[in-house]
Scaffold this motif. Sequence first.
Motif, mmCIF file in Angstrom:
data_model
loop_
_atom_site.group_PDB
_atom_site.id
_atom_site.type_symbol
_atom_site.label_atom_id
_atom_site.label_comp_id
_atom_site.label_asym_id
_atom_site.label_seq_id
_atom_site.Cartn_x
_atom_site.Cartn_y
_atom_site.Cartn_z
ATOM 1 N N LEU A 214 0.083 -0.402 7.042
ATOM 2 C CA LEU A 214 -0.279 -0.374 5.630
ATOM 3 C C LEU A 214 0.956 -0.750 4.818
ATOM 4 N N MET A 215 0.868 -1.830 4.064
ATOM 5 C CA MET A 215 1.996 -2.246 3.243
ATOM 6 C C MET A 215 1.964 -1.463 1.928
ATOM 7 N N ILE A 216 3.033 -0.703 1.680
ATOM 8 C CA ILE A 216 3.122 0.149 0.499
ATOM 9 C C ILE A 216 4.179 -0.428 -0.431
ATOM 10 N N ASP A 217 3.757 -0.771 -1.633
ATOM 11 C CA ASP A 217 4.658 -1.334 -2.630
ATOM 12 C C ASP A 217 4.920 -0.269 -3.695
ATOM 13 N N GLY A 218 6.031 0.436 -3.544
ATOM 14 C CA GLY A 218 6.345 1.535 -4.463
ATOM 15 C C GLY A 218 5.413 2.702 -4.235
ATOM 16 N N THR A 219 4.479 2.899 -5.156
ATOM 17 C CA THR A 219 3.559 4.038 -5.044
ATOM 18 C C THR A 219 2.115 3.591 -4.826
ATOM 19 N N ARG A 220 1.918 2.339 -4.445
ATOM 20 C CA ARG A 220 0.547 1.856 -4.278
ATOM 21 C C ARG A 220 0.403 1.052 -2.981
ATOM 22 N N LEU A 221 -0.814 0.956 -2.521
ATOM 23 C CA LEU A 221 -1.145 0.140 -1.351
ATOM 24 C C LEU A 221 -1.246 -1.318 -1.785
ATOM 25 N N SER A 222 -0.515 -2.202 -1.081
ATOM 26 C CA SER A 222 -0.600 -3.627 -1.415
ATOM 27 C C SER A 222 -1.358 -4.428 -0.358
ATOM 28 N N GLY A 223 -1.552 -3.870 0.839
ATOM 29 C CA GLY A 223 -2.322 -4.616 1.829
ATOM 30 C C GLY A 223 -2.452 -3.887 3.147
ATOM 31 N N VAL A 224 -3.623 -4.033 3.783
ATOM 32 C CA VAL A 224 -3.868 -3.509 5.131
ATOM 33 C C VAL A 224 -3.640 -4.648 6.114
ATOM 34 N N LEU A 225 -2.778 -4.437 7.089
ATOM 35 C CA LEU A 225 -2.383 -5.472 8.036
ATOM 36 C C LEU A 225 -3.058 -5.271 9.392
#
Length: 335
Positions: A214-225
Motif C-alpha cells: 500500500l503506497m502511503i503519501d503522508g497521511t493518505r493512501l495513494s495506491g494499492v500495488l
Amino acid sequence: MELITRETQAHLERVIAERLGGVTHIKDVAPLSGGAIQENWVINIKSEGGILEGIRELVLRKNSLSRIPLSRPRGEEFLLLRTAYKSNVKVPRPYFYCSDPSIVGSPFFLMEKVDGLAAGHALARQPVNENLVRELGRNLARIHAIPYESVELSFLQKLQNTHTLETIFEYRQQLDLLPDAHPILEWGLSWLERNAPGNQNIVLCHRDYRTGNLMIDGTRLSGVLDWEFAGLSAPEEDLGWFCAKCWRFGAIEREAGGLGSRRAFYGGYESETGVSIDSDIVFYWEIMAHVRWAVIALHQANRFVSGGERNLELALTAHVVPELELEIMRMTGTC
C-alpha cells in the motif's frame, strides 16, 4: 542507463509511442526496491504529444527470471489493475500491456508511478493514524465490490461453496512441489480443514492487501500495488491477511497492519459495505494467512536454491518460516 541496452531502449520508446501516441524519449531507467516476486523498473520519459505530454515517471512491471506457482501472469494482473482503476479503487493508472517478450525480455505492463512510501518497517514506526486505517478499510471494501463476472475478468477461476477447502487443497499441492517435508504446515492445513467455516460470500479479493503493498503519501493512501495474487475468495481472507501478525512489521500491538487498531480498520470497511464483520471467521483466515505466507516464502527461497535466481533477498525469505510455524501452533492451541 545500465539496466537496458540502447537497442532495448529504442524498442521500448517505439512501443510506448505506438500505444500512447506522440514521440517518446527515455531519459533514465532504474530498478525499484521491493517487489520480491516480480521485477519493477522506474522509467523517466519525455513525451512530445500523446496522452503523456511532458516529463513523466512511469513504472514498468515485468516477469522475474523465475516465478512461484501462485502468481498470475502479467497480462492477467494488468486486467485486474485496469478493472480496479475503472472501479474507483485507489491504484496506479495502468497504461498498456505488451505481450511481446522481445522488447524487455518478458511480457510487461506500464503504469503511472504514484507518490508515497510503501516500506512496511518504516510505516509501522510512524505515529498511529486511525483516519488512514479507516481509509484502508473503506478502500478494501471497494475492491470487494468490484463486479468480477465481466468478460475482461473471465480468466478468474469460479469457486464453489467449498472454496475454502479448495484453497487448502491448493496449498497442499504447493507444499508437495517443494523438496522437503514441512509437518507443522501440514498440521496447520489439517486444522484449517477440520475447522473450515460454512458457506461464505464470494468476492474479488486482492489476496495481498497488506502494509508493504500500500503506497502511503503522508497521511493518505495513494495506491494499492501488486495485484498478481488477486482472485475470488471470501472477503475475510483479505481482512485476515491485512491483520495477520506476520504483516505488522514488529508493531504487534497495532493489529491493523502494524498501522493502527483493528477497530478502525473494521469500522472503515463496515461503513462502506453496511455489513458487520465476523471476527471468528477473520481469525480463521489469519491462521490461513500464516500458512499461506509460509508456503510462498518457501517457494521464493526455492527460486534461489534451484538456481533460478541468485538473489539474497529470496534466499533469506525462508528464515521467516519457523516464526510463522510457531504462530500457527499458538493460534491453533497446540503450544
